[in-house]
Design a protein around this motif. Structure first.
Motif, PDB file in Angstrom:
ATOM      1  N   ASP A  99      39.036   3.660  32.430  1.00  0.00           N
ATOM      2  CA  ASP A  99      40.392   3.172  32.632  1.00  0.00           C
ATOM      3  C   ASP A  99      40.266   1.908  33.489  1.00  0.00           C
ATOM      4  OD1 ASP A  99      42.988   2.720  33.289  1.00  0.00           O
ATOM      5  OD2 ASP A  99      43.215   4.520  34.520  1.00  0.00           O
ATOM      6  N   THR A 100      40.262   0.753  32.833  1.00  0.00           N
ATOM      7  CA  THR A 100      39.960  -0.479  33.577  1.00  0.00           C
ATOM      8  C   THR A 100      41.091  -0.865  34.534  1.00  0.00           C
ATOM      9  OG1 THR A 100      40.821  -1.952  31.860  1.00  0.00           O
ATOM     10  CG2 THR A 100      38.489  -1.354  31.710  1.00  0.00           C
ATOM     11  N   GLY A 101      42.305  -0.407  34.244  1.00  0.00           N
ATOM     12  CA  GLY A 101      43.420  -0.673  35.157  1.00  0.00           C
ATOM     13  C   GLY A 101      43.155  -0.060  36.528  1.00  0.00           C
ATOM     14  N   SER A 102      42.472   1.083  36.535  1.00  0.00           N
ATOM     15  CA  SER A 102      42.219   1.735  37.830  1.00  0.00           C
ATOM     16  C   SER A 102      41.234   0.906  38.659  1.00  0.00           C
ATOM     17  CB  SER A 102      41.734   3.172  37.649  1.00  0.00           C
ATOM     18  OG  SER A 102      40.470   3.179  37.073  1.00  0.00           O
ATOM     19  N   MET A 103      40.417   0.078  37.997  1.00  0.00           N
ATOM     20  CA  MET A 103      39.515  -0.793  38.760  1.00  0.00           C
ATOM     21  C   MET A 103      40.313  -1.892  39.468  1.00  0.00           C
ATOM     22  SD  MET A 103      36.423  -0.928  35.951  1.00  0.00           S
ATOM     23  CE  MET A 103      35.186  -1.687  36.943  1.00  0.00           C
ATOM     24  N   TYR A 104      41.293  -2.469  38.751  1.00  0.00           N
ATOM     25  CA  TYR A 104      42.132  -3.488  39.396  1.00  0.00           C
ATOM     26  C   TYR A 104      42.988  -2.850  40.495  1.00  0.00           C
ATOM     27  CZ  TYR A 104      40.604  -6.656  35.767  1.00  0.00           C
ATOM     28  OH  TYR A 104      39.813  -7.439  34.952  1.00  0.00           O
ATOM     29  N   ARG A 105      43.398  -1.610  40.260  1.00  0.00           N
ATOM     30  CA  ARG A 105      44.162  -0.896  41.291  1.00  0.00           C
ATOM     31  C   ARG A 105      43.293  -0.647  42.532  1.00  0.00           C
ATOM     32  NH1 ARG A 105      49.026   1.750  39.602  1.00  0.00           N
ATOM     33  NH2 ARG A 105      49.505   1.168  37.467  1.00  0.00           N
TER      34      ARG A 105
ATOM     35  N   LEU B 132      50.634  -4.857  43.539  1.00  0.00           N
ATOM     36  CA  LEU B 132      49.502  -5.674  43.992  1.00  0.00           C
ATOM     37  C   LEU B 132      48.422  -5.793  42.912  1.00  0.00           C
ATOM     38  CD1 LEU B 132      49.145  -7.017  46.712  1.00  0.00           C
ATOM     39  CD2 LEU B 132      47.939  -4.980  47.536  1.00  0.00           C
ATOM     40  N   SER B 133      48.254  -4.727  42.115  1.00  0.00           N
ATOM     41  CA  SER B 133      47.203  -4.758  41.084  1.00  0.00           C
ATOM     42  C   SER B 133      47.519  -5.826  40.043  1.00  0.00           C
ATOM     43  CB  SER B 133      47.037  -3.389  40.423  1.00  0.00           C
ATOM     44  OG  SER B 133      48.198  -3.041  39.706  1.00  0.00           O
ATOM     45  N   SER B 134      48.794  -6.019  39.771  1.00  0.00           N
ATOM     46  CA  SER B 134      49.172  -7.040  38.797  1.00  0.00           C
ATOM     47  C   SER B 134      48.914  -8.439  39.383  1.00  0.00           C
ATOM     48  CB  SER B 134      50.649  -6.852  38.430  1.00  0.00           C
ATOM     49  OG  SER B 134      51.053  -7.782  37.488  1.00  0.00           O
TER      50      SER B 134
ATOM     51  N   GLY C 115      42.964  -1.048  28.716  1.00  0.00           N
ATOM     52  CA  GLY C 115      43.301  -2.148  29.620  1.00  0.00           C
ATOM     53  C   GLY C 115      44.245  -3.127  28.963  1.00  0.00           C
ATOM     54  N   ARG C 116      44.036  -4.406  29.258  1.00  0.00           N
ATOM     55  CA  ARG C 116      44.901  -5.445  28.691  1.00  0.00           C
ATOM     56  C   ARG C 116      44.103  -6.460  27.872  1.00  0.00           C
ATOM     57  NH1 ARG C 116      47.179  -2.267  31.485  1.00  0.00           N
ATOM     58  NH2 ARG C 116      49.216  -2.394  32.472  1.00  0.00           N
ATOM     59  N   ASP C 117      42.799  -6.569  28.191  1.00  0.00           N
ATOM     60  CA  ASP C 117      41.971  -7.625  27.594  1.00  0.00           C
ATOM     61  C   ASP C 117      40.669  -7.065  27.028  1.00  0.00           C
ATOM     62  OD1 ASP C 117      40.889  -6.786  29.965  1.00  0.00           O
ATOM     63  OD2 ASP C 117      40.145  -8.746  30.565  1.00  0.00           O
ATOM     64  N   ILE C 118      40.650  -5.793  26.692  1.00  0.00           N
ATOM     65  CA  ILE C 118      39.388  -5.185  26.252  1.00  0.00           C
ATOM     66  C   ILE C 118      38.969  -5.758  24.893  1.00  0.00           C
ATOM     67  CG2 ILE C 118      38.140  -3.028  25.797  1.00  0.00           C
ATOM     68  CD1 ILE C 118      39.200  -3.361  28.707  1.00  0.00           C
ATOM     69  N   GLY C 119      39.895  -5.764  23.937  1.00  0.00           N
ATOM     70  CA  GLY C 119      39.559  -6.249  22.597  1.00  0.00           C
ATOM     71  C   GLY C 119      39.475  -7.768  22.512  1.00  0.00           C
TER      72      GLY C 119
ATOM     73  N   ALA D  61      58.900  -6.698  34.690  1.00  0.00           N
ATOM     74  CA  ALA D  61      58.378  -7.824  35.488  1.00  0.00           C
ATOM     75  C   ALA D  61      56.851  -7.831  35.442  1.00  0.00           C
ATOM     76  CB  ALA D  61      58.862  -7.707  36.934  1.00  0.00           C
ATOM     77  N   ARG D  62      56.250  -6.629  35.553  1.00  0.00           N
ATOM     78  CA  ARG D  62      54.789  -6.553  35.565  1.00  0.00           C
ATOM     79  C   ARG D  62      54.225  -6.938  34.191  1.00  0.00           C
ATOM     80  NH1 ARG D  62      50.748  -2.214  36.002  1.00  0.00           N
ATOM     81  NH2 ARG D  62      52.296  -0.647  35.484  1.00  0.00           N
ATOM     82  N   ASP D  63      54.846  -6.421  33.133  1.00  0.00           N
ATOM     83  CA  ASP D  63      54.358  -6.764  31.789  1.00  0.00           C
ATOM     84  C   ASP D  63      54.493  -8.257  31.525  1.00  0.00           C
ATOM     85  OD1 ASP D  63      53.527  -4.242  31.174  1.00  0.00           O
ATOM     86  OD2 ASP D  63      55.387  -3.672  30.168  1.00  0.00           O
TER      87      ASP D  63
HETATM   88  O1   DC Z   1      46.854  -0.107  33.290  1.00  0.00           O
HETATM   89  P1   DC Z   1      47.353  -0.178  34.729  1.00  0.00           P
HETATM   90  O2   DC Z   1      48.850  -0.130  34.843  1.00  0.00           O
HETATM   91  O3   DC Z   1      46.708   0.850  35.595  1.00  0.00           O
HETATM   92  O4   DC Z   1      46.871  -1.619  35.244  1.00  0.00           O
HETATM   93  C1   DC Z   1      47.130  -2.077  36.547  1.00  0.00           C
HETATM   94  C2   DC Z   1      47.234  -3.599  36.525  1.00  0.00           C
HETATM   95  O5   DC Z   1      45.965  -4.171  36.227  1.00  0.00           O
HETATM   96  C3   DC Z   1      48.218  -4.151  35.487  1.00  0.00           C
HETATM   97  O6   DC Z   1      49.267  -4.855  36.122  1.00  0.00           O
HETATM   98  C4   DC Z   1      47.449  -5.088  34.636  1.00  0.00           C
HETATM   99  C5   DC Z   1      46.084  -5.163  35.221  1.00  0.00           C
HETATM  100  N1   DC Z   1      45.016  -4.972  34.233  1.00  0.00           N
HETATM  101  C6   DC Z   1      44.466  -6.098  33.699  1.00  0.00           C
HETATM  102  O7   DC Z   1      44.887  -7.212  34.007  1.00  0.00           O
HETATM  103  N2   DC Z   1      43.429  -5.987  32.827  1.00  0.00           N
HETATM  104  C7   DC Z   1      42.966  -4.781  32.459  1.00  0.00           C
HETATM  105  N3   DC Z   1      41.936  -4.699  31.606  1.00  0.00           N
HETATM  106  C8   DC Z   1      43.558  -3.608  32.981  1.00  0.00           C
HETATM  107  C9   DC Z   1      44.605  -3.741  33.861  1.00  0.00           C
END
Ligand code: DC
Length: 225
Positions: free
Chosen positions: A34-40, A98-100, A128-132, A178-180
């Motif tokens: 879960d790559t989002g958890s890394m940014y978190r 903050l993660s965003s 995540g958001r940029d995996i592919g 807002a985050r999206d």
């Molecule tokens: O998926 P998530 O809601 O846990 O992600 C937290 C934040 O990290 C979200 O605002 C976008 C960012 N994120 C990202 O930029 N790239 C990723 N691969 C995963 C998450």
């Protein structure tokens, strides 16, 4: 099954990426990242430090040196920050916001992407958001999982309510939009549909139905081996 199968799941928040990612990883016996958890985790490290979120250099240098590990199986993934289990601290409103912000800093992304490639190269389901588009542009199967904003916000609201009985739907909805918007409009690796991604709209579908669709798209890949 091929050992190094890489499955990318990208999409906006609340589309069901985590639930489906876990289910696919379990079904295919793959690592789940879960790559989002890394940014978190980076966001939490910033929050606990004296570094300001607007200090790009400071945040980037912290992201480069901080130890982040994802341990456990898909159903009980724990996030470790400097050896400390911080899983329960990563979903607060502040860390979410903050993660965003920290994920829009290019050097933070570079540090995380390098780790994600290393962790995922022997096969994984990554969400995540940029995996592919960036992390694994050659992923075996790429999904873009989405749903209409109302449905996504309802999911988020139910999660928020479990933690905070005073959670407010309008606030959840506004924060999510807002985050999206920020995640989709940043200059570096914005949330985008990869040209070869399979778009799955989960609006009105049960989790089991979405899972079936995704497994059906993956099975030709696994059958090739
Ligand atoms: O998926 P998530 O809601 O846990 O992600 C937290 C934040 O990290 C979200 O605002 C976008 C960012 N994120 C990202 O930029 N790239 C990723 N691969 C995963 C998450």
């Amino acid at each position: 099954m091929r050992k190094n199968l890489v499955i990318a799941i990208d999409g906006p928040s609340g589309a069901g990426k985590s639930t489906l990612g876990r289910m696919l990883a379990r079904a295919l016996n793959l690592l789940y990242l879960d790559t989002g958890s890394m940014y978190r985790a980076v966001a939490l490290a910033v929050q606990e430090s004296s570094i300001s979120a607007s200090d790009d250099l400071g945040v980037a240098s912290l992201a480069e040196r901080v130890a982040i590990d994802l341990v456990g199986d898909p159903d009980s993934l724990h996030v470790m920050l400097e050896g400390r289990d911080v899983t329960d601290q990563l979903r607060s409103d502040e860390v979410t916001h903050l993660s965003s912000l920290v994920s829009s800093i290019p050097a933070v992304r570079r540090a995380m992407v390098a780790r994600q490639r290393e962790l995922g190269k022997r096969g994984a389901v990554l969400n995540g958001r940029d995996i592919g588009t960036v992390v694994f542009p050659d992923a075996d199967v790429k999904f873009f999982l989405t749903a209409v904003p109302q449905a996504r916000a309802e999911r988020r609201y139910h999660e928020d309510r479990a933690q905070d009985p005073d959670a407010n739907f309008e606030e959840t909805f506004a924060d999510m939009i807002a985050r999206d918007d920020r995640d989709s409009s940043r200059a570096d690796s914005p949330l985008a549909v990869a040209a070869d991604a399979i778009v799955v709209d989960s609006t009105g579908l049960t989790i089991a139905e979405v899972f079936q669709k995704m497994m059906a798209a993956i099975s030709p890949e696994t059958a090739n081996e």
